[in-house]
Design a protein around this motif. Sequence first.
Motif, PDB file in Angstrom:
ATOM      1  N   ILE A  95       0.846  -1.194   0.000  1.00 47.80           N
ATOM      2  CA  ILE A  95       0.000   0.000   0.000  1.00 47.80           C
ATOM      3  C   ILE A  95       0.879   1.241   0.000  1.00 47.80           C
ATOM      4  O   ILE A  95       1.842   1.323   0.775  1.00 47.80           O
ATOM      5  N   ALA A  96       0.547   2.197  -0.857  1.00 47.27           N
ATOM      6  CA  ALA A  96       1.216   3.501  -0.861  1.00 47.27           C
ATOM      7  C   ALA A  96       0.271   4.509  -0.219  1.00 47.27           C
ATOM      8  O   ALA A  96      -0.774   4.841  -0.781  1.00 47.27           O
ATOM      9  N   SER A  97       0.622   4.954   0.966  1.00 47.15           N
ATOM     10  CA  SER A  97      -0.214   5.889   1.711  1.00 47.15           C
ATOM     11  C   SER A  97       0.624   7.111   2.084  1.00 47.15           C
ATOM     12  O   SER A  97       1.696   7.339   1.513  1.00 47.15           O
ATOM     13  N   PHE A  98       0.123   7.868   3.052  1.00 42.54           N
ATOM     14  CA  PHE A  98       0.775   9.110   3.446  1.00 42.54           C
ATOM     15  C   PHE A  98       0.670   9.320   4.948  1.00 42.54           C
ATOM     16  O   PHE A  98      -0.270   8.861   5.594  1.00 42.54           O
ATOM     17  N   GLU A  99       1.634  10.047   5.479  1.00 42.37           N
ATOM     18  CA  GLU A  99       1.496  10.605   6.813  1.00 42.37           C
ATOM     19  C   GLU A  99       0.618  11.861   6.672  1.00 42.37           C
ATOM     20  O   GLU A  99       0.519  12.434   5.579  1.00 42.37           O
ATOM     21  N   PRO A 100      -0.032  12.308   7.734  1.00 44.08           N
ATOM     22  CA  PRO A 100      -0.877  13.501   7.625  1.00 44.08           C
ATOM     23  C   PRO A 100      -0.146  14.739   7.106  1.00 44.08           C
ATOM     24  O   PRO A 100      -0.777  15.634   6.529  1.00 44.08           O
ATOM     25  N   ASP A 101       1.186  14.799   7.289  1.00 42.97           N
ATOM     26  CA  ASP A 101       1.930  15.960   6.789  1.00 42.97           C
ATOM     27  C   ASP A 101       2.341  15.801   5.329  1.00 42.97           C
ATOM     28  O   ASP A 101       3.047  16.660   4.777  1.00 42.97           O
ATOM     29  N   GLY A 102       1.931  14.704   4.695  1.00 40.74           N
ATOM     30  CA  GLY A 102       2.194  14.516   3.276  1.00 40.74           C
ATOM     31  C   GLY A 102       3.364  13.612   2.959  1.00 40.74           C
ATOM     32  O   GLY A 102       3.574  13.261   1.783  1.00 40.74           O
ATOM     33  N   ARG A 103       4.152  13.226   3.945  1.00 40.21           N
ATOM     34  CA  ARG A 103       5.273  12.323   3.687  1.00 40.21           C
ATOM     35  C   ARG A 103       4.771  10.946   3.255  1.00 40.21           C
ATOM     36  O   ARG A 103       3.714  10.498   3.692  1.00 40.21           O
ATOM     37  N   ALA A 104       5.562  10.295   2.402  1.00 39.35           N
ATOM     38  CA  ALA A 104       5.182   8.979   1.891  1.00 39.35           C
ATOM     39  C   ALA A 104       5.160   7.948   3.017  1.00 39.35           C
ATOM     40  O   ALA A 104       5.963   8.003   3.952  1.00 39.35           O
ATOM     41  N   ARG A 105       4.248   6.999   2.899  1.00 42.76           N
ATOM     42  CA  ARG A 105       4.107   5.899   3.859  1.00 42.76           C
ATOM     43  C   ARG A 105       3.877   4.637   3.041  1.00 42.76           C
ATOM     44  O   ARG A 105       2.795   4.460   2.457  1.00 42.76           O
ATOM     45  N   LEU A 106       4.893   3.779   2.949  1.00 44.64           N
ATOM     46  CA  LEU A 106       4.840   2.573   2.133  1.00 44.64           C
ATOM     47  C   LEU A 106       4.666   1.367   3.051  1.00 44.64           C
ATOM     48  O   LEU A 106       5.533   1.090   3.884  1.00 44.64           O
ATOM     49  N   ILE A 107       3.563   0.656   2.904  1.00 44.53           N
ATOM     50  CA  ILE A 107       3.150  -0.328   3.903  1.00 44.53           C
ATOM     51  C   ILE A 107       3.159  -1.737   3.334  1.00 44.53           C
ATOM     52  O   ILE A 107       2.522  -2.013   2.317  1.00 44.53           O
ATOM     53  N   GLU A 108       3.881  -2.620   3.997  1.00 50.91           N
ATOM     54  CA  GLU A 108       3.812  -4.054   3.735  1.00 50.91           C
ATOM     55  C   GLU A 108       2.913  -4.661   4.810  1.00 50.91           C
ATOM     56  O   GLU A 108       3.124  -4.427   6.012  1.00 50.91           O
ATOM     57  N   VAL A 109       1.897  -5.428   4.401  1.00 52.05           N
ATOM     58  CA  VAL A 109       0.917  -5.980   5.334  1.00 52.05           C
ATOM     59  C   VAL A 109       1.136  -7.483   5.488  1.00 52.05           C
ATOM     60  O   VAL A 109       1.276  -8.205   4.494  1.00 52.05           O
ATOM     61  N   LYS A 110       1.184  -7.948   6.717  1.00 53.36           N
ATOM     62  CA  LYS A 110       1.275  -9.375   7.034  1.00 53.36           C
ATOM     63  C   LYS A 110       0.112  -9.711   7.977  1.00 53.36           C
ATOM     64  O   LYS A 110      -0.027  -9.091   9.030  1.00 53.36           O
TER      65      LYS A 110
END
Length: 279
Positions: free
Chosen positions: A200-215
Motif C-alpha cells: 500500500i502507498a499511503s501518506f502521513e498527515p503531513d504529506g510524507r510517503a508511507r509505504l506499507i507491507e501488510v502481514k
Amino acid sequence: MTSMDWSDGENDAIVADYFAMLADDEAGRPYNKAEHNRGLQQRIGRQRSSIEFKHQNISAVLKGLGESWIAGYKPAFNFQGSLTDAVVRWLATHPAWLSPTTRLPPGIVSVVREAPTLWIGPPPTHSNMPPPEELDQMQAIAREFDVAERDARNRALGRAGEERVVAHERATLASAGRDDLADRVRWVSDQDGDGAGYDIASFEPDGRARLIEVKTTNGWERTPFHISQRELDVADSLSDAWCLVRLWSFAREPRAFELRPPLQAHVSLMATSYQAQFH
C-alpha cells in the motif's frame, strides 16, 4: 500409555467438539459449554474437570498454530504431542477452515466503505514476552507445521488484511482533515501486482510517503511470518517511508502493530529457502 493419557480416539472426539464450539463462537451463535462437556463425558468417559483442562490445551495448540481460539478457554500449556497431532488431523480433513471467507471479518465490503480505523498497539518486545516454557512450545509448533508459510499461501486472508489496512489508512487521513491524501491512497499489490516490496502507498498527515507491507494472521501477535528478500531490500533502501503492519487475531477481532526498519531490531530473520543454480 498411562491411565491418564488420552487415546487418539478421545483426542479426536474432543478436538471435533472444540471446533464446533469455535465455529459458533466466531459466528456469534449461542452455544452451551456445559452441555458440550456433558456430552463428551458420556461419549469418552472422562471427568468434567479433565475435559475442561483439555479444552484449554486445545486453545494452546491453536495459539501455536497461529489460529484463533475460544476466549473462554484460556490456553494451558505442557500438553501431549498427540493432542497437537489430533488438531492437525482435524484441520487436514477440514481444509476450508484455514481459508474460508466465512471466517473473515463479516461485511468486509461495508468495512471498506465505512473505513473504520484499526486498533494499533505496541509490537511484541522482551518486556511483554510470555514465560519461556510457553514461548518455546508455541515456537516449536509454529516451526514444525510452518505456520508462516501457511499464512503466506492463504491468498484470501492476505488480501482481506490488505483491504482492511487500506480502509484504515484512508480513515486515518480523513480524520486528520486530509481527504486529499485519503483519496490518493493506492492499493499497490491489487492494482499493480506483487513485486514493489510493499502493498500500500499511503501518506502521513503531513504529506510524507508511507509505504506499507501488510502481514496478516488469525493467530496471536507473536505468530511468525514470511518476508521476501525484495521486501527487505525496499525496507532498507526506503527506510524513512517503509513500515510493516502486522495484523493479528484477524478472524475474530483484527488488531495490529507496526514495525519500522531495521527489522532486525524487532525480529530474528531466518533463511528458509535458497535459489539453486547449476555450475
